[in-house]
Design an enzyme around this catalytic site. Structure first.
Site, short mmCIF file in Angstrom:
data_model
loop_
_atom_site.label_atom_id
_atom_site.label_comp_id
_atom_site.label_asym_id
_atom_site.label_seq_id
_atom_site.Cartn_x
_atom_site.Cartn_y
_atom_site.Cartn_z
N TYR A 1 -0.90 6.23 -4.03
CA TYR A 1 -1.98 7.21 -3.96
C TYR A 1 -1.35 8.52 -4.38
CZ TYR A 1 -5.23 4.31 -1.21
OH TYR A 1 -6.11 3.35 -0.78
N THR B 1 -3.87 3.65 -7.66
CA THR B 1 -5.28 3.51 -7.24
C THR B 1 -6.01 4.82 -7.48
OG1 THR B 1 -4.70 1.85 -5.59
CG2 THR B 1 -6.79 3.00 -5.28
N GLN C 1 2.00 0.25 -4.70
CA GLN C 1 0.73 0.97 -4.97
C GLN C 1 0.90 2.44 -4.60
OE1 GLN C 1 -2.07 1.52 -2.09
NE2 GLN C 1 -2.74 3.09 -3.54
N LYS D 1 -5.69 0.81 -10.77
CA LYS D 1 -6.57 0.01 -9.90
C LYS D 1 -7.82 0.81 -9.53
CE LYS D 1 -6.65 -2.31 -5.37
NZ LYS D 1 -7.37 -1.47 -4.41
N HIS E 1 -12.62 -1.25 -4.46
CA HIS E 1 -11.85 -1.00 -3.22
C HIS E 1 -12.41 -1.85 -2.06
CE1 HIS E 1 -8.75 2.14 -2.07
NE2 HIS E 1 -8.94 1.53 -0.93
N SER F 1 0.82 -1.21 0.00
CA SER F 1 0.00 0.00 0.00
C SER F 1 0.86 1.26 0.00
CB SER F 1 -0.90 0.00 1.23
OG SER F 1 -1.47 1.28 1.42
C1 LIG Z 1 -8.15 -2.79 5.58
C2 LIG Z 1 -8.08 -2.47 4.12
C3 LIG Z 1 -7.21 -1.47 3.68
C4 LIG Z 1 -7.12 -1.18 2.31
N1 LIG Z 1 -6.18 -0.26 1.90
C5 LIG Z 1 -5.99 -0.06 0.57
C6 LIG Z 1 -4.92 0.76 0.12
O1 LIG Z 1 -4.14 1.30 0.90
N2 LIG Z 1 -4.79 0.92 -1.22
C7 LIG Z 1 -5.63 0.34 -2.14
O2 LIG Z 1 -5.46 0.52 -3.34
N3 LIG Z 1 -6.62 -0.47 -1.72
C8 LIG Z 1 -6.82 -0.71 -0.41
N4 LIG Z 1 -7.79 -1.56 0.01
C9 LIG Z 1 -8.59 -2.27 -1.00
C10 LIG Z 1 -7.90 -3.59 -1.41
O3 LIG Z 1 -6.73 -3.36 -2.15
C11 LIG Z 1 -8.82 -4.47 -2.28
O4 LIG Z 1 -9.29 -3.70 -3.36
C12 LIG Z 1 -9.97 -5.06 -1.51
O5 LIG Z 1 -9.59 -5.42 -0.20
C13 LIG Z 1 -10.50 -6.30 -2.24
O6 LIG Z 1 -11.61 -6.83 -1.59
P1 LIG Z 1 -11.55 -8.06 -0.56
O7 LIG Z 1 -11.02 -7.51 0.72
O8 LIG Z 1 -12.96 -8.48 -0.46
O9 LIG Z 1 -10.64 -9.10 -1.17
C14 LIG Z 1 -7.93 -1.86 1.36
C15 LIG Z 1 -8.81 -2.86 1.81
C16 LIG Z 1 -8.89 -3.17 3.17
C17 LIG Z 1 -9.81 -4.27 3.62
#
Ligand SMILES: Cc1cc2nc3c(=O)[nH]c(=O)nc-3n(C[C@H](O)[C@H](O)[C@H](O)COP(=O)(O)O)c2cc1C
Length: 388
Positions: free
Chosen positions: A140, A166, A138, A262, A286, A117
């Protein structure tokens, strides 16, 4: 969680991802578990991801052999042991100390990619050093172009090959669960949450040692020695700038390797990514953390593949809890799949062995599902197997 023989379950007893989730729940204070399993507003998009993915059936074809199965996948010139990887998840160090390093080690041991992340607790340099060939970065994008250029350069200097931008959060999401628990940004526990946390001593011990809320990747952009809350506040002030296609053009000039966008949900946007020189997209909402009125990402996958699948690599995430979910997404045209919460449940439940347990469970289920529908490798996974 208590097993039939009255013993408390550990990761080796976990049969599926839901078991790992239960073990993780036991280890975490309630508000931390909410952070892990919750999403924005009514959690409609999160529920849609889970519910819609489950509605796709797989229709097995008869007499196809498939006694030997190979789920390895080649992506951007590298061959991984399977067709899924670890999605980027930020602010997770509050769940478990060194969690990103643990995921990185697990990714390397299991030979699959882990996307770090853009708001990791550990600086990218530290995590990349733990798993040099398996970390994707990744981003931001910041409002300040000099910071973006520096973040990209740092990833390049670490030898990272794939950059993931993202783009799916144009404005801060509203997380009702965390607001009710009194947790804001930076993460701060209310008195009630602190008292409840005392009943989770392993987590509390780690928390009391401090440093679980830092975002190390951004520390160098505030004055040296500033508290972690300052880096986080600065990140928040930089984060929600206007996202435009011009940003992708700039990034394309800065980053020479594979560039992935993404959070694409619309087929026309995927075409635009290809026109501007992007190498891939991840169809994703997300994990329900952004727009709560978003459709399930699985429902947008086929349209994106149809519009841009011949021009770039289409990948998918959102709602994967079973190997069969991964097989469905692959059949619908995703060349690779990412999991967010599934590996988080594992690593929170049991560190590196817990993350590896989650990966093994999913790989085993992918393998069995492929065998059951009569496919011996990823190329054979086609839309014809899916019914909805
Ligand atoms: C706790 C948490 C933090 C996340 N942080 C980010 C992040 O920093 N950057 C990002 O692109 N996506 C982030 N996401 C989204 C994930 O990359 C991903 O798209 C998502 O978790 C997929 O769904 P799933 O948890 O059902 O597998 C986050 C998801 C969760 C659960």
């Amino acid at each position: 969680m208590i097993t039939k023989n009255g013993q408390s379950m550990n990761i080796n007893d976990a049969v599926n991802i839901a078991d790992l989730k239960m073990i993780a729940k036991r280890r975490l204070p309630r508000v931390m578990f909410d952070l892990l399993v919750g999403a924005s507003e009514d959690e409609r998009a999160l529920e849609m991801n889970l519910a819609r993915l489950r509605e796709y059936s797989l229709v097995a074809r008869a007499m196809r052999g498939a006694a030997q199965r190979d789920q390895s996948t080649t992506l951007f010139g590298k061959t991984y042991s399977t067709c899924f990887g670890i999605a980027p998840t930020g602010m997770i160090s509050i769940l478990r100390r060194d969690i990103e390093l643990m995921l990185a080690v697990a990714a390397q041991q299991a030979n699959l990619p882990m996307t770090l992340s853009g708001v990791s607790a550990e600086p990218i340099e530290t995590v990349a050093a733990h798993a040099p060939a398996h970390i994707w970065s990744q981003l931001y994008a910041a409002k300040d172009p000099d910071i973006n250029a520096d973040l990209v350069k740092r990833a390049q200097d670490c030898g990272i090959e794939v950059l993931v931008w993202t783009i799916d959060m144009g404005a801060p999401p509203k997380n009702d669960r965390l607001a009710h628990a009194g947790m804001g940004v930076p993460p701060r526990l209310s008195l009630g949450s602190k008292l409840e946390a005392l009943t989770h001593p392993a987590w509390m011990y780690e928390y009391m040692r401090g440093g679980m809320t830092k975002i190390g990747s951004w520390e160098r952009y505030v004055k040296p020695g500033a508290p972690s809350s300052e880096a986080l506040a600065f990140f928040m002030s930089q984060r929600f700038g206007a996202l435009t296609w011009r940003g992708l053009e700039t990034l394309r000039q800065l980053w020479k390797g594979p560039l992935i966008v993404k959070g694409i949900m619309h087929p026309d946007d995927a075409v635009r990514v290809a026109e501007l020189g992007g190498d891939g997209v991840i169809v994703s909402n997300h994990g329900g953390y952004g727009l709560d009125r978003a459709p399930a990402s699985i429902d947008m996958l086929q349209a994106v593949v149809a519009s841009a699948g011949h021009k770039l690599t289409v990948m998918f995430d959102g709602g994967v809890r079973r190997g069969s979910d991964i097989v469905v997404a692959r059949c619908l045209g995703a060349q690779f799949v990412f999991v967010g919460r599934a590996t988080l449940f594992g690593v929170v439940a049991g560190g590196v062995p817990g993350a590896l347990r989650a990966i093994d469970i999913l790989k085993d289920e992918v393998d069995r599902t492929m065998g059951q529908i009569g496919c011996s490798n990823g190329d054979e996974l086609r839309p014809e197997f899916v019914q909805c």
